[in-house]
Design an enzyme around this catalytic site. Sequence first.
Site, PDB file in Angstrom:
ATOM      1  NE  ARG A  85      -3.345   2.471   2.606  1.00 28.09           N
ATOM      2  CZ  ARG A  85      -3.418   3.253   3.675  1.00 28.09           C
ATOM      3  NH1 ARG A  85      -2.958   2.848   4.839  1.00 28.09           N
ATOM      4  NH2 ARG A  85      -3.973   4.433   3.598  1.00 28.09           N
ATOM      5  CG  HIS A 129      -1.370   8.996   3.538  1.00 26.42           C
ATOM      6  ND1 HIS A 129      -1.498   7.643   3.788  1.00 26.42           N
ATOM      7  CD2 HIS A 129      -0.970   9.545   4.705  1.00 26.42           C
ATOM      8  CE1 HIS A 129      -1.180   7.383   5.057  1.00 26.42           C
ATOM      9  NE2 HIS A 129      -0.851   8.535   5.633  1.00 26.42           N
ATOM     10  CG  ASN A 303      -5.406   3.067   8.638  1.00 26.85           C
ATOM     11  OD1 ASN A 303      -5.488   2.086   7.896  1.00 26.85           O
ATOM     12  ND2 ASN A 303      -4.926   4.236   8.228  1.00 26.85           N
ATOM     13  CE1 TYR A 305      -0.372   2.771  13.725  1.00 25.83           C
ATOM     14  CE2 TYR A 305      -2.382   3.577  12.698  1.00 25.83           C
ATOM     15  CZ  TYR A 305      -1.070   3.164  12.601  1.00 25.83           C
ATOM     16  OH  TYR A 305      -0.447   3.134  11.387  1.00 25.83           O
ATOM     17  CD  GLU A 373      -1.833   3.779   8.158  1.00 24.11           C
ATOM     18  OE1 GLU A 373      -1.585   4.206   9.310  1.00 24.11           O
ATOM     19  OE2 GLU A 373      -2.020   4.521   7.176  1.00 24.11           O
TER      20      GLU A 373
HETATM   21  O1  IFM Z   1       2.233   7.617  10.138  1.00 23.25           O
HETATM   22  C1  IFM Z   1       0.858   7.582  10.301  1.00 23.25           C
HETATM   23  C2  IFM Z   1       0.178   7.417   8.965  1.00 23.25           C
HETATM   24  O2  IFM Z   1       0.526   8.398   8.067  1.00 23.25           O
HETATM   25  C3  IFM Z   1      -1.324   7.455   9.151  1.00 23.25           C
HETATM   26  N1  IFM Z   1      -1.758   6.547  10.176  1.00 23.25           N
HETATM   27  C4  IFM Z   1      -1.061   6.550  11.424  1.00 23.25           C
HETATM   28  C5  IFM Z   1       0.436   6.453  11.210  1.00 23.25           C
HETATM   29  C6  IFM Z   1       1.180   6.428  12.553  1.00 23.25           C
HETATM   30  O3  IFM Z   1       0.913   7.589  13.269  1.00 23.25           O
END
Ligand code: IFM
Length: 464
Positions: A85, A129, A303, A305, A373
């Site tokens: 990606r 992005h 994504n 985290y 992500e």
């Molecule tokens: O680096 C970033 C990315 O550009 C977008 N998602 C989170 C990542 C980590 O912070």
Amino acid sequence: MTVTREDTGRRAAFPPGFVWGVATAAYQIEGAAAEDGRGPSVWDTFSRVPGATARGESGDVACDHYHRWPQDLDLLTGLGVGAYRFSVAWPRVLPEGRGRVNRRGLDFYRRLADALRERGISPFVTLYHWDLPQALEDAGGWRDRDTALYFADYAALVQEAIGHTEPHWITLNEPYCSSIVGYAEGRHAPGAREGHGALAAAHHLLLGHGLAAARLRERGSAREPIGITLNMSPAVPGGDGPADVAAARRLDLLVNRQFTEPLLAGRYPEDLAEVFGPISDLSFHRDGDLEVISAPLDFLGVNYYYRLHAVAAPYAEPDPARRAACDIGVRTVDPDGARTSGLGWVVEPQGLRDTLTGLAARYPGLPPVHVTENGYGDRGELDDQGRIAYLGDHLAAAAGALADGVDVRGYFCWSLMDNFEWARGYDARFGLVHVDYATQERTPKASYRWFREYIREPRRNAVS
Ligand code: IFM
């Protein structure tokens, strides 16, 4: 059902054909910011504002991927991923965001996508992005509805150049960041702190997605699946009282439902006007927009985290009419004794499973999902055991969602290599590969070797 890393966190827990990949983004790795006709983006401008990024760092050189991409593709081949990606920089192909086309920019992405296919790696192409051409920001940026129309034209142009490589198209990456973090918090480009403007930006990003998706579908083949990537963070109450429950709901609106409801249910969130009414008349919502935005997706990119733990807090701005869109009377807290990453981010793998199962429960007919992500930030250890533990636990969580019946099709680790982590600069590192920014030397970390083993197809016994 409790799923541990040991029982499902292995390759065998994922079905045949599951997509394994890694992700990057143009401004974070390419460098060559003023080469071959690339125009400036909002991040080139923002990173020059004193104090905007750590140590005044920018993506001017980054990982120099623009020149070193063949070597970076060798790293992908060595890793054994089936997909990569990456994002296309809008100002590299349209220096002013519209009008004049920079063929050298398009050629760069054509060479990259062709080379991926030659290596048997599927391109997953993010069209946006966060690197809006500065000329469009000067004309109003995402506050302005026209930006959505220009985005659709740009998408069609990129498709002409690389559609033959049959990519998965990801229209936008994390519209929450490019609207709320960029136009309300001001921590990201363009660095604005606005109420109405940030909400308009969020809407126009979604509209841009819908218009671009329609253009891609009209001109592309059925072998070019179209999706969008959202950063999903479950918002949970950080305290016991009803005020904290209400705070978590407001945060969920700001971060998640503001985007998922129009996209996946064709409606605006029921509490949108209640929460944002004081700062906006929402007049940027026009008849017909929801139909454009909610056209069926081939896949949803998620994504993940961390989770957000919300407690009620005083508004920063007492006058409701002057509030930034992020000023919703909420503060986030870290749970006591929380496990944290090398950057101090709370690590809660269960949040990934909850996100995926929660989406499937809330939106019947949810399209297949790719985790586009997921990754761990630290200061750059080569023996990065923290990253390995993080990835293993989150893969177990993804496997858990599969076991719950969610149609998860792929997992992309963020990121192939250390890169420019936006306002945090180069100090925060997410790569499976270490980058020495002084020499541009790439060194695979322990996690690179671990991920390679994890995703490797089980070997057949040669002796029958
Ligand atoms: O680096 C970033 C990315 O550009 C977008 N998602 C989170 C990542 C980590 O912070």
